[in-house]
Design a protein around this motif. Structure first.
Motif, mmCIF file in Angstrom:
data_model
loop_
_atom_site.group_PDB
_atom_site.id
_atom_site.type_symbol
_atom_site.label_atom_id
_atom_site.label_comp_id
_atom_site.label_asym_id
_atom_site.label_seq_id
_atom_site.Cartn_x
_atom_site.Cartn_y
_atom_site.Cartn_z
ATOM 1 N N ASN A 1 -22.723 10.856 8.129
ATOM 2 C CA ASN A 1 -23.558 9.700 7.837
ATOM 3 C C ASN A 1 -22.896 8.815 6.785
ATOM 4 O O ASN A 1 -21.902 9.196 6.164
ATOM 5 N N ALA A 2 -23.442 7.612 6.580
ATOM 6 C CA ALA A 2 -22.830 6.636 5.669
ATOM 7 C C ALA A 2 -22.830 7.128 4.233
ATOM 8 O O ALA A 2 -21.891 6.856 3.484
ATOM 9 N N GLU A 3 -23.855 7.849 3.825
ATOM 10 C CA GLU A 3 -23.904 8.373 2.461
ATOM 11 C C GLU A 3 -22.728 9.316 2.209
ATOM 12 O O GLU A 3 -22.083 9.262 1.166
ATOM 13 N N GLN A 4 -22.441 10.176 3.175
ATOM 14 C CA GLN A 4 -21.289 11.072 3.045
ATOM 15 C C GLN A 4 -20.002 10.268 2.980
ATOM 16 O O GLN A 4 -19.096 10.597 2.220
ATOM 17 N N LEU A 5 -19.916 9.211 3.779
ATOM 18 C CA LEU A 5 -18.714 8.399 3.798
ATOM 19 C C LEU A 5 -18.453 7.803 2.420
ATOM 20 O O LEU A 5 -17.342 7.841 1.913
ATOM 21 N N LEU A 6 -19.504 7.262 1.788
ATOM 22 C CA LEU A 6 -19.333 6.688 0.457
ATOM 23 C C LEU A 6 -18.969 7.763 -0.563
ATOM 24 O O LEU A 6 -18.172 7.532 -1.461
ATOM 25 N N LYS A 7 -19.546 8.938 -0.418
ATOM 26 C CA LYS A 7 -19.283 10.037 -1.353
ATOM 27 C C LYS A 7 -17.881 10.607 -1.161
ATOM 28 O O LYS A 7 -17.259 11.060 -2.107
ATOM 29 N N GLN A 8 -17.393 10.623 0.066
ATOM 30 C CA GLN A 8 -16.131 11.281 0.383
ATOM 31 C C GLN A 8 -15.049 10.290 0.763
ATOM 32 O O GLN A 8 -14.310 10.542 1.689
ATOM 33 N N LEU A 9 -14.944 9.188 0.056
ATOM 34 C CA LEU A 9 -13.906 8.228 0.418
ATOM 35 C C LEU A 9 -12.617 8.962 0.721
ATOM 36 O O LEU A 9 -12.173 9.804 -0.040
ATOM 37 N N GLY A 10 -12.010 8.645 1.818
ATOM 38 C CA GLY A 10 -10.819 9.357 2.261
ATOM 39 C C GLY A 10 -9.618 9.125 1.383
ATOM 40 O O GLY A 10 -9.619 8.312 0.457
ATOM 41 N N SER A 11 -8.592 9.846 1.686
ATOM 42 C CA SER A 11 -7.336 9.751 0.950
ATOM 43 C C SER A 11 -6.655 8.418 1.236
ATOM 44 O O SER A 11 -6.654 7.942 2.365
ATOM 45 N N THR A 12 -6.098 7.813 0.199
ATOM 46 C CA THR A 12 -5.266 6.624 0.361
ATOM 47 C C THR A 12 -3.906 7.092 0.859
ATOM 48 O O THR A 12 -3.351 8.052 0.335
ATOM 49 N N ILE A 13 -3.375 6.432 1.880
ATOM 50 C CA ILE A 13 -2.078 6.815 2.435
ATOM 51 C C ILE A 13 -1.051 5.749 2.071
ATOM 52 O O ILE A 13 -1.245 4.565 2.363
ATOM 53 N N VAL A 14 0.034 6.194 1.423
ATOM 54 C CA VAL A 14 1.127 5.297 1.052
ATOM 55 C C VAL A 14 2.380 5.741 1.788
ATOM 56 O O VAL A 14 2.792 6.897 1.696
ATOM 57 N N ASP A 15 2.968 4.822 2.526
ATOM 58 C CA ASP A 15 4.211 5.071 3.267
ATOM 59 C C ASP A 15 5.374 4.765 2.336
ATOM 60 O O ASP A 15 5.481 3.661 1.796
ATOM 61 N N LEU A 16 6.241 5.759 2.133
ATOM 62 C CA LEU A 16 7.409 5.603 1.267
ATOM 63 C C LEU A 16 8.677 5.712 2.097
ATOM 64 O O LEU A 16 8.871 6.697 2.800
ATOM 65 N N GLN A 17 9.516 4.697 2.022
ATOM 66 C CA GLN A 17 10.818 4.728 2.687
ATOM 67 C C GLN A 17 11.826 4.072 1.767
ATOM 68 O O GLN A 17 11.666 2.895 1.407
ATOM 69 N N ASP A 18 12.838 4.867 1.401
ATOM 70 C CA ASP A 18 13.887 4.392 0.507
ATOM 71 C C ASP A 18 13.246 3.845 -0.770
ATOM 72 O O ASP A 18 12.518 4.538 -1.435
ATOM 73 N N ASP A 19 13.495 2.566 -1.068
ATOM 74 C CA ASP A 19 12.920 1.984 -2.287
ATOM 75 C C ASP A 19 11.741 1.061 -1.967
ATOM 76 O O ASP A 19 11.394 0.183 -2.737
ATOM 77 N N GLN A 20 11.117 1.280 -0.823
ATOM 78 C CA GLN A 20 9.977 0.463 -0.387
ATOM 79 C C GLN A 20 8.712 1.321 -0.330
ATOM 80 O O GLN A 20 8.780 2.518 -0.101
ATOM 81 N N TRP A 21 7.554 0.683 -0.518
ATOM 82 C CA TRP A 21 6.276 1.365 -0.350
ATOM 83 C C TRP A 21 5.275 0.370 0.235
ATOM 84 O O TRP A 21 5.396 -0.826 0.042
ATOM 85 N N ARG A 22 4.324 0.923 0.986
ATOM 86 C CA ARG A 22 3.225 0.095 1.497
ATOM 87 C C ARG A 22 2.012 0.985 1.716
ATOM 88 O O ARG A 22 2.132 2.151 2.107
ATOM 89 N N VAL A 23 0.843 0.437 1.454
ATOM 90 C CA VAL A 23 -0.397 1.169 1.665
ATOM 91 C C VAL A 23 -0.746 1.067 3.141
ATOM 92 O O VAL A 23 -0.930 -0.029 3.670
#
Length: 195
Positions: free
Chosen positions: A156-178
């Motif tokens: 449910n939406a309440e769980q979604l707000l409580k359990q915001l998922g992990s932020t994923i950051v892509d790292l390649q060489d000297d670059q990064w992007r969310v």
């Protein structure tokens, strides 16, 4: 074999339950566990039969890689081919926590886990259950959400707000992007990487 339900404290997990879950994982079984962001499916990422079972249980396309949970930066380093420039600053700032770092996988990670991309998503969760289970097993575990592929990991939406998922950051060489903004904002990532 039918599903089995064990009750476990998320803050102070019972040693016997953790030992039992670790034994199941060591035998190639898939175990549902609470993490700091969602319920996850834990299995041995180095056991191809267990990896296949996760794809089957979730109905997950084999073109989607499986994240791996670790319980130390050192454990993550072994799973990365080479450490990108921003790996250690981000890991030291946000781990354990809701940050997933996407990196080139070392040859220790089975190609099936990476969905044949050679890239792996690594996370050290702020979860007593996950970290102590990894300790009991002596090895990282898979950390995909415990849901049918394509359906929400929360009921449910309440769980979604409580359990915001992990932020994923892509790292390649000297670059990064969310890749996905979750519990950590882009601004928090930028601030951690500012000189």
């Amino acid at each position: 074999m039918p599903a089995e339900l064990l009750r476990i404290s998320a803050e102070t997990p019972e040693r016997d339950a953790l030992r039992y879950a670790a034994e199941l994982i060591a035998r190639g079984r898939v175990v549902g566990i609470p993490t700091d962001t969602y319920y996850g499916l834990a299995a041995d990422p180095f056991n191809l039969a267990a990896v296949e079972e996760i794809y089957r249980v979730k109905g997950r396309p084999e073109t989607r890689a499986l994240p791996i949970l670790v319980n130390s930066i050192a454990q993550a380093v072994v799973l990365a081919r080479e450490l990108p420039e921003y790996f250690l600053p981000l890991a030291k700032k946000f781990w354990p926590g809701a940050l997933t770092l996407l990196v080139d996988a070392s040859n220790r990670v089975p190609l099936k886990v990476t969905a044949h991309t050679g890239r792996v998503a690594l996370r050290w969760p702020k979860s007593a259950v996950a970290c102590q289970l990894i300790e009991q097993l002596g090895s990282p575990i898979t950390g995909t959400s415990a849901n049918i592929s394509g359906f929400s990991a929360c009921s449910n939406a309440e769980q979604l707000l409580k359990q915001l998922g992990s932020t994923i950051v892509d790292l390649q060489d000297d670059q990064w992007r969310v890749v996905r903004e979750g519990a950590l904002s882009v601004k928090e990532i930028e601030a951690a990487l500012s000189p």
